[in-house]
Design a protein around this motif. Structure first.
Motif, PDB file in Angstrom:
ATOM      1  N   ALA A 250      -1.609   0.899  -0.385  1.00 19.45           N
ATOM      2  CA  ALA A 250      -0.143   0.331   0.159  1.00 19.45           C
ATOM      3  C   ALA A 250       0.315  -1.011  -0.602  1.00 19.45           C
ATOM      4  CB  ALA A 250      -0.386  -0.164   1.632  1.00 19.45           C
ATOM      5  N   ILE A 251       1.104  -0.069  -1.738  1.00 20.42           N
ATOM      6  CA  ILE A 251       1.477  -0.387  -2.955  1.00 20.42           C
ATOM      7  C   ILE A 251       2.392  -1.509  -2.019  1.00 20.42           C
ATOM      8  CG2 ILE A 251       2.992  -0.471  -4.658  1.00 20.42           C
ATOM      9  CD1 ILE A 251       2.756   1.635  -5.139  1.00 20.42           C
ATOM     10  N   PRO A 252       2.879  -3.335  -2.557  1.00 28.75           N
ATOM     11  CA  PRO A 252       3.069  -4.369  -2.156  1.00 28.75           C
ATOM     12  C   PRO A 252       4.767  -4.023  -1.992  1.00 28.75           C
ATOM     13  CG  PRO A 252       2.181  -4.905  -4.422  1.00 28.75           C
ATOM     14  CD  PRO A 252       1.512  -3.534  -3.725  1.00 28.75           C
ATOM     15  N   PHE A 253       5.231  -4.386  -1.324  1.00 32.18           N
ATOM     16  CA  PHE A 253       6.695  -4.664  -0.977  1.00 32.18           C
ATOM     17  C   PHE A 253       7.166  -2.866  -0.116  1.00 32.18           C
ATOM     18  CE2 PHE A 253       5.557  -7.850  -3.887  1.00 32.18           C
ATOM     19  CZ  PHE A 253       6.266  -9.504  -3.176  1.00 32.18           C
ATOM     20  N   ILE A 254       6.724  -1.916  -0.825  1.00 33.22           N
ATOM     21  CA  ILE A 254       7.038  -0.379  -0.624  1.00 33.22           C
ATOM     22  C   ILE A 254       6.569  -0.254   0.306  1.00 33.22           C
ATOM     23  CG2 ILE A 254       7.078   1.960  -1.859  1.00 33.22           C
ATOM     24  CD1 ILE A 254       8.437  -0.460  -3.692  1.00 33.22           C
ATOM     25  N   PHE A 255       4.646   0.020   0.467  1.00 39.39           N
ATOM     26  CA  PHE A 255       4.406   0.676   1.722  1.00 39.39           C
ATOM     27  C   PHE A 255       3.870  -0.676   2.224  1.00 39.39           C
ATOM     28  CE2 PHE A 255       3.812   4.539  -0.646  1.00 39.39           C
ATOM     29  CZ  PHE A 255       5.050   4.553  -0.885  1.00 39.39           C
ATOM     30  N   PRO A 256       3.593  -0.203   4.140  1.00 34.90           N
ATOM     31  CA  PRO A 256       3.576  -1.806   4.685  1.00 34.90           C
ATOM     32  C   PRO A 256       1.926  -1.971   4.752  1.00 34.90           C
ATOM     33  CG  PRO A 256       3.570   0.753   6.485  1.00 34.90           C
ATOM     34  CD  PRO A 256       4.224   0.848   4.645  1.00 34.90           C
ATOM     35  N   ALA A 257       1.528  -2.862   4.993  1.00 35.43           N
ATOM     36  CA  ALA A 257      -0.077  -3.117   4.823  1.00 35.43           C
ATOM     37  C   ALA A 257      -0.634  -2.133   6.683  1.00 35.43           C
ATOM     38  CB  ALA A 257       0.134  -4.439   5.520  1.00 35.43           C
ATOM     39  N   THR A 258      -2.037  -2.598   6.496  1.00 37.81           N
ATOM     40  CA  THR A 258      -2.627  -1.402   7.297  1.00 37.81           C
ATOM     41  C   THR A 258      -3.350  -1.872   7.318  1.00 37.81           C
ATOM     42  OG1 THR A 258      -2.365   0.977   5.579  1.00 37.81           O
ATOM     43  CG2 THR A 258      -4.080   0.955   7.539  1.00 37.81           C
TER      44      THR A 258
ATOM     45  N   ASP B 199     -16.353  -7.571   8.683  1.00 36.59           N
ATOM     46  CA  ASP B 199     -16.841  -8.752   9.481  1.00 36.59           C
ATOM     47  C   ASP B 199     -16.812  -9.076  10.076  1.00 36.59           C
ATOM     48  OD1 ASP B 199     -18.137  -9.822   6.804  1.00 36.59           O
ATOM     49  OD2 ASP B 199     -17.219 -11.052   6.288  1.00 36.59           O
ATOM     50  N   GLY B 200     -16.117  -7.947  12.323  1.00 42.52           N
ATOM     51  CA  GLY B 200     -16.467  -7.865  12.860  1.00 42.52           C
ATOM     52  C   GLY B 200     -14.937  -8.258  13.335  1.00 42.52           C
ATOM     53  N   GLY B 201     -13.960  -8.168  12.500  1.00 37.38           N
ATOM     54  CA  GLY B 201     -12.848  -8.350  13.279  1.00 37.38           C
ATOM     55  C   GLY B 201     -11.812  -8.427  11.772  1.00 37.38           C
ATOM     56  N   MET B 202     -10.383  -8.140  12.841  1.00 40.79           N
ATOM     57  CA  MET B 202      -9.556  -7.255  11.763  1.00 40.79           C
ATOM     58  C   MET B 202      -8.621  -7.958  11.117  1.00 40.79           C
ATOM     59  SD  MET B 202      -6.202  -4.786  13.868  1.00 40.79           S
ATOM     60  CE  MET B 202      -7.226  -3.697  14.779  1.00 40.79           C
ATOM     61  N   GLU B 203      -8.539  -7.515   9.781  1.00 41.90           N
ATOM     62  CA  GLU B 203      -7.356  -8.050   8.888  1.00 41.90           C
ATOM     63  C   GLU B 203      -6.473  -6.679   8.525  1.00 41.90           C
ATOM     64  OE1 GLU B 203      -9.565  -9.485   5.364  1.00 41.90           O
ATOM     65  OE2 GLU B 203     -11.156 -11.294   7.184  1.00 41.90           O
ATOM     66  N   PHE B 204      -5.747  -7.485   7.788  1.00 41.72           N
ATOM     67  CA  PHE B 204      -4.138  -6.828   6.601  1.00 41.72           C
ATOM     68  C   PHE B 204      -4.440  -6.301   5.496  1.00 41.72           C
ATOM     69  CE2 PHE B 204      -2.868  -7.449  11.266  1.00 41.72           C
ATOM     70  CZ  PHE B 204      -1.847  -5.975  12.106  1.00 41.72           C
ATOM     71  N   PHE B 205      -4.679  -5.315   4.919  1.00 42.26           N
ATOM     72  CA  PHE B 205      -4.718  -4.983   3.543  1.00 42.26           C
ATOM     73  C   PHE B 205      -3.868  -4.411   2.770  1.00 42.26           C
ATOM     74  CE2 PHE B 205      -9.074  -5.590   5.219  1.00 42.26           C
ATOM     75  CZ  PHE B 205      -9.728  -5.625   4.584  1.00 42.26           C
TER      76      PHE B 205
ATOM     77  N   VAL C  19     -13.646   3.112  -2.006  1.00 40.27           N
ATOM     78  CA  VAL C  19     -12.573   2.289  -2.117  1.00 40.27           C
ATOM     79  C   VAL C  19     -12.277   1.516  -1.805  1.00 40.27           C
ATOM     80  CG1 VAL C  19     -11.798   4.884  -1.361  1.00 40.27           C
ATOM     81  CG2 VAL C  19     -12.025   3.310   0.261  1.00 40.27           C
ATOM     82  N   THR C  20     -11.343   0.783  -2.374  1.00 38.09           N
ATOM     83  CA  THR C  20     -10.752  -1.306  -2.946  1.00 38.09           C
ATOM     84  C   THR C  20     -10.099  -0.343  -2.154  1.00 38.09           C
ATOM     85  OG1 THR C  20     -10.068  -0.202  -5.166  1.00 38.09           O
ATOM     86  CG2 THR C  20     -12.324  -1.015  -4.345  1.00 38.09           C
ATOM     87  N   ALA C  21      -9.697  -1.970  -1.735  1.00 46.20           N
ATOM     88  CA  ALA C  21      -8.229  -2.002  -0.744  1.00 46.20           C
ATOM     89  C   ALA C  21      -8.415  -3.844  -0.626  1.00 46.20           C
ATOM     90  CB  ALA C  21      -8.372  -2.214   0.553  1.00 46.20           C
ATOM     91  N   SER C  22      -7.395  -4.596  -1.496  1.00 47.23           N
ATOM     92  CA  SER C  22      -7.193  -6.154  -0.844  1.00 47.23           C
ATOM     93  C   SER C  22      -6.908  -6.608   0.715  1.00 47.23           C
ATOM     94  CB  SER C  22      -5.994  -6.616  -2.261  1.00 47.23           C
ATOM     95  OG  SER C  22      -5.955  -7.523  -2.340  1.00 47.23           O
ATOM     96  N   SER C  23      -7.213  -7.480   1.075  1.00 53.23           N
ATOM     97  CA  SER C  23      -6.762  -8.280   2.124  1.00 53.23           C
ATOM     98  C   SER C  23      -5.668  -9.551   2.363  1.00 53.23           C
ATOM     99  CB  SER C  23      -7.846  -8.975   3.166  1.00 53.23           C
ATOM    100  OG  SER C  23      -7.583  -9.450   3.696  1.00 53.23           O
ATOM    101  N   TYR C  24      -4.851  -9.225   2.556  1.00 47.34           N
ATOM    102  CA  TYR C  24      -3.683  -9.988   2.989  1.00 47.34           C
ATOM    103  C   TYR C  24      -4.089 -10.944   3.097  1.00 47.34           C
ATOM    104  CZ  TYR C  24      -0.198  -6.695   1.145  1.00 47.34           C
ATOM    105  OH  TYR C  24       0.514  -5.498  -0.041  1.00 47.34           O
ATOM    106  N   SER C  25      -4.889 -10.637   4.688  1.00 43.61           N
ATOM    107  CA  SER C  25      -5.285 -11.768   5.512  1.00 43.61           C
ATOM    108  C   SER C  25      -6.601 -13.209   5.390  1.00 43.61           C
ATOM    109  CB  SER C  25      -6.212 -10.812   6.948  1.00 43.61           C
ATOM    110  OG  SER C  25      -5.276 -10.386   6.969  1.00 43.61           O
ATOM    111  N   SER C  26      -7.429 -12.171   4.228  1.00 45.54           N
ATOM    112  CA  SER C  26      -7.876 -13.503   3.906  1.00 45.54           C
ATOM    113  C   SER C  26      -7.697 -13.480   1.577  1.00 45.54           C
ATOM    114  CB  SER C  26      -9.848 -13.262   4.106  1.00 45.54           C
ATOM    115  OG  SER C  26      -9.920 -11.681   3.132  1.00 45.54           O
ATOM    116  N   GLY C  27      -7.213 -12.561   1.531  1.00 42.29           N
ATOM    117  CA  GLY C  27      -7.419 -13.246  -0.135  1.00 42.29           C
ATOM    118  C   GLY C  27      -8.702 -12.164  -0.375  1.00 42.29           C
TER     119      GLY C  27
END
Length: 405
Positions: free
Chosen positions: A208-216, A221-227, A162-170
């Motif tokens: 998590a559709i942008p603006f509609i559902f919250p980031a997860t 890579d050993g750290g937490m990012e929001f997707f 499954v794929t997701a896009s990181s708001y933290s790193s792009g």
């Protein structure tokens, strides 16, 4: 329905192996019910659940709501073709309140202003308009995650991604759960892959559709990012299935043949409503890059076919067939016909945005998890498969073990 056959590339293994079928499911919110109808019809073409035939796909990949469909199927793969019927039943039973709801405001049922106030407060607090906790509960009930590992270990499946896009790193991430469990040696500019058991959190992140559902939040890579939604920045939707070893890929998108003007032979000349703009922005998020990816893969394979065998056998590429399915009718028009079946608070918000009529209905089509729209989408999927039944059967019929060059 668009129907294309092409080829792809992949670093080959060193010995003959069994040929693998891949399934790529694109994202699109409620629109992905189309995939459930299409797959239900494919299951019936292959003989239906009583036939005892095994599950027809060994590599499953999905994006956004397509990731939910792919993971649902992976959790039922041990049931063979019954899994395809189960997915159709899952979508037949779903309702908007099992996916999301507006923030609770005491006077919301009496006042649009109270509804709007609750929406504004939620957006400020969570950077999202809707509360998607209901979807977490729905997925936990529908998907038995440990059955995915069992299907992998028994060889029914080879991989789920499954794929997701990181708001933290792009970075656009692909999370893979494979039979061998080995690290995924795959990294491209702006794209990464990692071996992780797929969880409900991965599905919430991917959808998590942008603006509609919250980031997860997810650990990478050993750290937490929001997707957020995996459809964002997805430039190569076939890549994961190819990298994971698929030799034939059925890819099902949910883009429409042409953005409809909905009742007018010409685009509206007036100023677009907020709903029209939001729908256009949503279509950009879910912009279907599938056809462009197929075309690129086709060009590579045409080049390979022109090379002498001695040269081709020395290259790190192999042939991958691709068949694509897309809706043959406007999903915006279908949504407009059913949009007023939404729960009243959601309806008020969309009405305020101008998303109940004209091209504004495009926004509603991603959020309309109600029976009338869902059944219309599934019926369209079944009809499109029936119209191409011979080609689909020829594509998915059993093949002998593939000798990779």
């Amino acid at each position: 329905m668009q129907f294309d056959t092409a080829h792809g590339t992949q670093t080959p293994p060193t010995s003959p192996r069994r040929s693998l079928n891949g399934l790529v499911l694109m994202g699109g919110g409620a629109r992905t019910a189309y995939q459930a109808g299409a797959l239900q019809a494919i299951g019936q073409l292959l003989g239906g659940p009583p036939s005892g035939l095994g599950f027809p796909f060994q590599v499953l990949t999905g994006t956004s709501a397509g990731a939910l469909n792919a993971t649902f199927l992976a959790s039922r793969a041990l049931e063979g073709l019954t899994a395809l019927e189960d997915l159709a039943q899952f979508w037949s039973d779903i309702r908007t309140n099992a996916v999301y709801h507006l923030p609770a405001t005491p006077l919301a049922r009496f006042s649009r202003w109270a509804t709007a106030l609750g929406l504004v407060l939620t957006v400020r607090q969570k950077a999202a308009a809707m509360d998607s906790l209901a979807l977490v509960n729905t997925l936990h009930k529908a998907i038995t995650l440990d059955r995915i590992d069992t299907a992998l270990q028994e060889g029914v499946l080879q991989a789920l991604a499954v794929t997701a896009s990181s708001y933290s790193s792009g970075v656009h991430w692909t999370f893979c759960q494979t039979r061998d469990g080995l690290p995924i040696p795959w990294s491209r500019p702006g794209r990464r892959a990692e071996q992780q058991p797929i969880t409900i959190e991965h599905l919430m992140a991917s959808s998590a559709i942008p603006f509609i559902f919250p980031a997860t939040p997810l650990w990478v890579d050993g750290g937490m990012e929001f997707f957020g939604d995996g459809s964002m920045r997805q430039i190569s939707p076939l890549s994961a299935a190819v990298q994971l070893g698929a030799d034939r890929i059925l890819a099902i998108g949910v883009s429409q043949p042409l953005r409809a003007s909905l009742g007018s032979s010409h685009p509206a000349s007036g100023r677009p409503s907020l709903g029209t703009i939001a729908g256009h922005a949503m279509a950009s998020v879910f912009h279907d890059t599938l056809q462009a990816d197929v075309e690129q893969v086709t060009r590579i394979n045409h080049s390979l076919c022109k090379l002498p065998e001695s040269v081709r056998s020395a290259l790190p590429f192999r042939v991958v067939e691709v068949l694509t399915l897309q809706p043959s009718a406007s999903l915006d028009e279908l949504a407009q016909a059913h949009v007023r079946s939404l729960p009243l608070p959601i309806l008020r918000v969309l009405e305020g945005l101008g998303a109940l009529r004209g091209s504004g209905a495009a926004l509603a089509s991603y959020l309309l998890f109600e029976p009338g729209f869902i059944q219309a989408l599934m019926a369209l999927g079944r009809a499109d498969v029936t119209a191409r039944s011979e080609e689909i059967l020829a594509f998915l019929k059993p093949h002998d073990a593939l000798q990779v060059r």
